[in-house]
Design a protein around this motif. Structure first.
Motif, PDB file in Angstrom:
ATOM      1  N   UNK A  50       2.360  -7.522   7.644  1.00  0.00           N
ATOM      2  CA  UNK A  50       2.803  -8.125   7.179  1.00  0.00           C
ATOM      3  C   UNK A  50       2.987  -9.156   6.689  1.00  0.00           C
ATOM      4  N   UNK A  51       4.408  -8.299   6.166  1.00  0.00           N
ATOM      5  CA  UNK A  51       4.582  -8.968   4.750  1.00  0.00           C
ATOM      6  C   UNK A  51       6.087  -9.780   4.299  1.00  0.00           C
ATOM      7  N   UNK A  52       6.343 -11.078   3.958  1.00  0.00           N
ATOM      8  CA  UNK A  52       7.261 -11.716   4.243  1.00  0.00           C
ATOM      9  C   UNK A  52       7.322 -12.546   2.977  1.00  0.00           C
ATOM     10  N   UNK A  53       8.949 -11.757   1.637  1.00  0.00           N
ATOM     11  CA  UNK A  53       8.856 -13.240   0.985  1.00  0.00           C
ATOM     12  C   UNK A  53       7.503 -12.395  -0.338  1.00  0.00           C
ATOM     13  N   UNK A  54       7.661 -11.152  -0.257  1.00  0.00           N
ATOM     14  CA  UNK A  54       6.505 -10.890  -1.200  1.00  0.00           C
ATOM     15  C   UNK A  54       5.357 -11.500  -1.109  1.00  0.00           C
ATOM     16  N   UNK A  55       4.661 -12.076   0.423  1.00  0.00           N
ATOM     17  CA  UNK A  55       3.651 -11.919   0.200  1.00  0.00           C
ATOM     18  C   UNK A  55       3.036 -11.844   1.429  1.00  0.00           C
ATOM     19  N   UNK A  56       1.917 -11.174   1.480  1.00  0.00           N
ATOM     20  CA  UNK A  56       1.116 -10.254   2.818  1.00  0.00           C
ATOM     21  C   UNK A  56       0.550 -11.717   3.587  1.00  0.00           C
ATOM     22  N   UNK A  57       1.338 -11.563   4.690  1.00  0.00           N
ATOM     23  CA  UNK A  57       0.959 -12.874   5.652  1.00  0.00           C
ATOM     24  C   UNK A  57       0.432 -12.432   6.550  1.00  0.00           C
ATOM     25  N   UNK A  82      -2.644 -13.555   2.132  1.00  0.00           N
ATOM     26  CA  UNK A  82      -1.996 -14.513   1.519  1.00  0.00           C
ATOM     27  C   UNK A  82      -2.469 -14.464   0.010  1.00  0.00           C
ATOM     28  N   UNK A  83      -2.006 -13.227  -0.524  1.00  0.00           N
ATOM     29  CA  UNK A  83      -1.587 -13.098  -1.628  1.00  0.00           C
ATOM     30  C   UNK A  83      -0.240 -12.039  -2.016  1.00  0.00           C
ATOM     31  N   UNK A  84       0.051 -12.763  -3.024  1.00  0.00           N
ATOM     32  CA  UNK A  84       1.518 -11.874  -3.174  1.00  0.00           C
ATOM     33  C   UNK A  84       1.332 -10.533  -3.431  1.00  0.00           C
ATOM     34  N   UNK A  85       2.331  -9.357  -3.255  1.00  0.00           N
ATOM     35  CA  UNK A  85       1.377  -8.112  -3.091  1.00  0.00           C
ATOM     36  C   UNK A  85       1.514  -7.232  -4.407  1.00  0.00           C
ATOM     37  N   UNK A  86       2.014  -7.992  -5.700  1.00  0.00           N
ATOM     38  CA  UNK A  86       2.285  -7.360  -6.807  1.00  0.00           C
ATOM     39  C   UNK A  86       0.047  -7.663  -6.570  1.00  0.00           C
ATOM     40  N   UNK A  87      -0.545  -8.760  -6.373  1.00  0.00           N
ATOM     41  CA  UNK A  87      -2.047  -9.739  -6.470  1.00  0.00           C
ATOM     42  C   UNK A  87      -2.263  -7.701  -5.987  1.00  0.00           C
ATOM     43  N   UNK A  88      -2.293  -8.241  -4.669  1.00  0.00           N
ATOM     44  CA  UNK A  88      -2.337  -7.053  -3.856  1.00  0.00           C
ATOM     45  C   UNK A  88      -2.565  -5.598  -4.321  1.00  0.00           C
ATOM     46  N   UNK A  89      -1.330  -5.145  -4.682  1.00  0.00           N
ATOM     47  CA  UNK A  89      -1.565  -4.003  -5.630  1.00  0.00           C
ATOM     48  C   UNK A  89      -2.266  -3.712  -6.798  1.00  0.00           C
ATOM     49  N   UNK A  90      -3.249  -4.549  -7.512  1.00  0.00           N
ATOM     50  CA  UNK A  90      -3.021  -5.246  -8.770  1.00  0.00           C
ATOM     51  C   UNK A  90      -4.733  -4.856  -8.226  1.00  0.00           C
ATOM     52  N   UNK A  91      -4.991  -5.850  -7.371  1.00  0.00           N
ATOM     53  CA  UNK A  91      -6.687  -5.459  -6.728  1.00  0.00           C
ATOM     54  C   UNK A  91      -7.148  -4.125  -6.068  1.00  0.00           C
ATOM     55  N   UNK A 134      -7.130   1.376   1.745  1.00  0.00           N
ATOM     56  CA  UNK A 134      -6.421   0.847   0.458  1.00  0.00           C
ATOM     57  C   UNK A 134      -5.535   1.832   0.099  1.00  0.00           C
ATOM     58  N   UNK A 135      -5.476   2.901   0.563  1.00  0.00           N
ATOM     59  CA  UNK A 135      -4.743   4.123   0.018  1.00  0.00           C
ATOM     60  C   UNK A 135      -3.465   4.242   0.707  1.00  0.00           C
ATOM     61  N   UNK A 136      -3.643   3.311   2.149  1.00  0.00           N
ATOM     62  CA  UNK A 136      -2.587   2.549   3.477  1.00  0.00           C
ATOM     63  C   UNK A 136      -1.878   1.926   2.402  1.00  0.00           C
ATOM     64  N   UNK A 137      -2.748   0.875   2.274  1.00  0.00           N
ATOM     65  CA  UNK A 137      -2.140  -0.893   2.347  1.00  0.00           C
ATOM     66  C   UNK A 137      -1.517  -0.495   0.489  1.00  0.00           C
ATOM     67  N   UNK A 138      -1.378   0.583   0.020  1.00  0.00           N
ATOM     68  CA  UNK A 138      -0.774   0.581  -1.292  1.00  0.00           C
ATOM     69  C   UNK A 138       0.484   1.449  -0.348  1.00  0.00           C
ATOM     70  N   UNK A 139       0.932   2.858   0.616  1.00  0.00           N
ATOM     71  CA  UNK A 139       1.461   3.140   1.089  1.00  0.00           C
ATOM     72  C   UNK A 139       2.037   1.953   1.199  1.00  0.00           C
ATOM     73  N   UNK A 140       2.252   1.127   2.420  1.00  0.00           N
ATOM     74  CA  UNK A 140       2.957   0.070   3.465  1.00  0.00           C
ATOM     75  C   UNK A 140       3.178  -0.267   2.356  1.00  0.00           C
ATOM     76  N   UNK A 142       4.143  -0.265  -0.742  1.00  0.00           N
ATOM     77  CA  UNK A 142       4.823   0.712  -2.088  1.00  0.00           C
ATOM     78  C   UNK A 142       5.929   0.612  -1.166  1.00  0.00           C
ATOM     79  N   UNK A 143       5.887   0.906   0.463  1.00  0.00           N
ATOM     80  CA  UNK A 143       7.488   1.241   1.364  1.00  0.00           C
ATOM     81  C   UNK A 143       8.146   0.035   1.615  1.00  0.00           C
ATOM     82  N   UNK A 144       7.596  -0.603   1.884  1.00  0.00           N
ATOM     83  CA  UNK A 144       8.043  -2.859   1.758  1.00  0.00           C
ATOM     84  C   UNK A 144       8.685  -2.974   0.119  1.00  0.00           C
ATOM     85  N   UNK A 145       8.509  -2.853  -0.912  1.00  0.00           N
ATOM     86  CA  UNK A 145       9.107  -3.108  -2.291  1.00  0.00           C
ATOM     87  C   UNK A 145      10.129  -1.890  -2.245  1.00  0.00           C
TER      88      UNK A 145
END
Length: 147
Positions: A50-57, A82-91, A134-140, A142-145
């Motif tokens: 659940x991603x809202x306003x660039x944050x993984x809710x 609770x992290x910004x999408x960019x941080x999740x991708x960096x992780x 992790x690859x699934x999260x990146x794909x998800x 990435x599509x959201x962005x």
């Protein structure tokens, strides 16, 4: 702490996440769902985001697989929630480096229990197990962005 003690601790953390997974299940409403599998060993995972306003809710997972893939999914959902999408991708990038046996600079990001999986790098056949969620999260995300 000696290497053997550290290895034992890491194994305990992995088994704890496997036997007592965090964030297992689905998300109500209209979450982003990414299905991925590792045909080599039969791991199958669904990541719900659940991603809202660039944050993984919210982040959850479900699926079947080995202790490495399921504990990694548990750790990943805990880490990105609770992290910004960019941080999740960096992780995810840091985790990929960790799985390749590289020294990592966490850049102020706390990987927490995720570091327990660093020993997987010694077993190349298991790296895909560890990185599946992790690859699934990146794909998800990435599509959201792109939306």
């Amino acid at each position: 702490m000696s290497f053997n003690n550290l290895d034992t601790l890491y194994r305990q953390v992995i088994m704890d996440h496997y036997k007592n997974p965090r964030n297992r299940g689905s998300i109500e409403g209209n979450p982003m769902v990414v299905d991925m599998n590792n045909p080599t060993c039969g791991d199958r995972i669904q990541v719900y985001l659940q991603v809202e306003d660039g944050l993984v809710q919210e982040a959850k997972f479900d699926g079947e697989g080995c202790s490495i893939s399921l504990s990694s999914a548990s750790m990943m959902t805990q880490a990105i929630k609770g992290r910004p999408v960019d941080e999740a991708l960096k992780m995810s990038e840091l985790f990929s480096d960790l799985m390749q046996g590289k020294d990592i600079d966490e850049d102020g990001l706390d990987l927490g229990d995720i570091e327990a999986l660093q020993g997987v790098a010694k077993f190349p056949a298991r790296i895909k197990c560890a990185t599946l969620a992790w690859k699934a999260m990146e794909k998800g995300v990435g599509e959201e962005k792109q939306d």
